[in-house]
Design an enzyme around this catalytic site. Sequence first.
Site, PDB file in Angstrom:
ATOM      1  N   GLU A 144      -0.108   5.455  15.394  1.00 43.49           N
ATOM      2  CA  GLU A 144       0.635   6.715  15.397  1.00 43.49           C
ATOM      3  C   GLU A 144       0.363   7.540  16.665  1.00 43.49           C
ATOM      4  O   GLU A 144       1.286   8.144  17.213  1.00 43.49           O
ATOM      5  CB  GLU A 144       0.274   7.557  14.162  1.00 43.49           C
ATOM      6  CG  GLU A 144       0.847   7.049  12.863  1.00 43.49           C
ATOM      7  CD  GLU A 144      -0.073   6.096  12.130  1.00 43.49           C
ATOM      8  OE1 GLU A 144       0.086   5.939  10.913  1.00 43.49           O
ATOM      9  OE2 GLU A 144      -0.956   5.496  12.783  1.00 43.49           O
ATOM     10  N   ASP A 184       0.825  -1.209   0.000  1.00 43.59           N
ATOM     11  CA  ASP A 184       0.000   0.000   0.000  1.00 43.59           C
ATOM     12  C   ASP A 184       0.860   1.260   0.000  1.00 43.59           C
ATOM     13  O   ASP A 184       2.034   1.229   0.332  1.00 43.59           O
ATOM     14  CB  ASP A 184      -0.913   0.016   1.224  1.00 43.59           C
ATOM     15  CG  ASP A 184      -0.136   0.083   2.529  1.00 43.59           C
ATOM     16  OD1 ASP A 184       0.895  -0.613   2.627  1.00 43.59           O
ATOM     17  OD2 ASP A 184      -0.532   0.832   3.433  1.00 43.59           O
ATOM     18  N   GLU A 185       0.239   2.360  -0.376  1.00 45.40           N
ATOM     19  CA  GLU A 185       0.800   3.702  -0.228  1.00 45.40           C
ATOM     20  C   GLU A 185       2.266   3.751  -0.663  1.00 45.40           C
ATOM     21  O   GLU A 185       3.154   4.123   0.100  1.00 45.40           O
ATOM     22  CB  GLU A 185       0.637   4.183   1.212  1.00 45.40           C
ATOM     23  CG  GLU A 185      -0.826   4.331   1.618  1.00 45.40           C
ATOM     24  CD  GLU A 185      -1.014   4.779   3.046  1.00 45.40           C
ATOM     25  OE1 GLU A 185      -2.020   5.444   3.338  1.00 45.40           O
ATOM     26  OE2 GLU A 185      -0.162   4.456   3.908  1.00 45.40           O
TER      27      GLU A 185
END
Length: 542
Positions: free
Chosen positions: A459, A315-316
């Site tokens: 995060e 991903d990303e």
Amino acid sequence: MMDVLPLPRSGKTHNGGFVLDGSTVIDAGPGTEGAERRLRADLGAATGLPLPPGAGADGKAIRLRVDAADAGHLGPEGYRLDVDGDGITIHGGGAAGVFWGVQTLRQLLGPEAYRRAPLATDRRWEVPGTSVEDAPRFSWRGLMLDVSRHFMPKEGVLRYLDLLAAHKLNVFHFHLTDDQGWRIEIKRYPGLTEVGAWRSRTKYGHRASPLWDEAPHGGYYTQDDIREIVAYAAERHITVVPEIDIPGHSQAAIAAYPELGNTDVIDTTSLTVWDNWGITPNVLAPTDSTLRFYEGVLEEVLDLFPSTFVHIGGDECPKDQWRASTAAQARIKELGLADEDELQSWFIRHFDRWLTGRGRRLIGWDEILEGGLAPGAAVSSWRGYKGGIAAAEAGHDVVMCPEQQVYLDHRQAAGDDEPMPIGYVRTLEDVYRFEPVPPALAPEAAAHILGTQANVWTEVMQDSARVDYQVFPRLAAFAEVAWSTLPPSAERDFAGFERRMTAHYARLDALGVHYRPPGGPLPWQRRPGVAGRPIDGVPPNV
């Protein structure tokens, strides 16, 4: 219905309960030894009763049996639980079914059955007369935990496996590598943990926050730690699916081994383990040496994890460095690829073939659809339903985990009291009304929906208490969605679920879970003045 969660397929109470006491034995048939060990360890600690093995006369035994007839009727994870004056009997379609029946029995004994020591020596441990028949809707009922952004020590991971088991969840997706930290020991590449497991400081809050935690952060699991985690999970009928990110989310690896990066575009020797959040442009170089490096990593991963599925991220992955790289452009031309999207697909297809050749299956985030999906790959559909629908209609297996429905790092309520608020509001009721199978899917495509999982990106979760706050109580609602055959979203009895949650909060209290209370965060759960990224309005359903 009794206060059982997830909601059983059928169940009723009747006269004639059973009392556990010092004479109660566990009569465990072949194939139920694991459930017997857990039953004795968990209930023995909570009750103070010895619960020895034995044949047991009527009125004295908890009987555990694997029953082939139940396997045909309810499947290997299904079970029947019967409680009357003659004892407690749990029949499972397989060993897993017996184990899930034991989890239901534990709930019927009350919140004190989740303590690690008895609260009173004169406590009467009575189970009401009960008949339950139950089986899961989905075979994949998971939680993904990101330990890269904030490391969770081994003891915390083992605790979360216990919490998954208590909610009849059976997949632990272990997000082990990312830009902000590499968390698994790879013996042939010691720099991955010597360098890649540690960062000098950490952004405090969302990346828009001006605050920093200047303390170094890091940690990793030794291979013996991983073996222990996998064995601990297996005892609880949980499969641990490892994730090693390729080709994006790789800055920690590049910081440790600069030759993995696009050295003709940037000075990769200057890179460090990333201390911020978001998406870094630093991705793997499409070289043969990079492939050989990650094959070496995965050889050790396969030795540690028996899971059929291995998650490779995908991903990303920003393509800017590949566009600017003479070497990457030459590789695209050499391979006869159309563009950088197909170059990413080349990475994925390589490891799909590599894993298939070793009897494993690749699974990745839905970006692996870009540039062409590897033939044997499965998809974790996170950007909404769209990728999962496309994959299922093309005959690929899918795990549904759409961001706006089951990302538990997203905030649980509006208002300034929510700590470091991220994303749209996703309440307990929102999660309860999540439907993993899009109604537009034809039955043949819908059969490719393996199940669903909730994702927890850390995060803004510095410790286990913050993880607990984001995960619970919503994981309880998710567990019911994943296990139980519920009506369509709008018709679900959320009021009834809330009533059952009243009893479940007491279980979470006994387990020491720092959940978000129904009335909002407690004073010590708030983080005033720390910026998040709240988004107002109704989330898109894509």
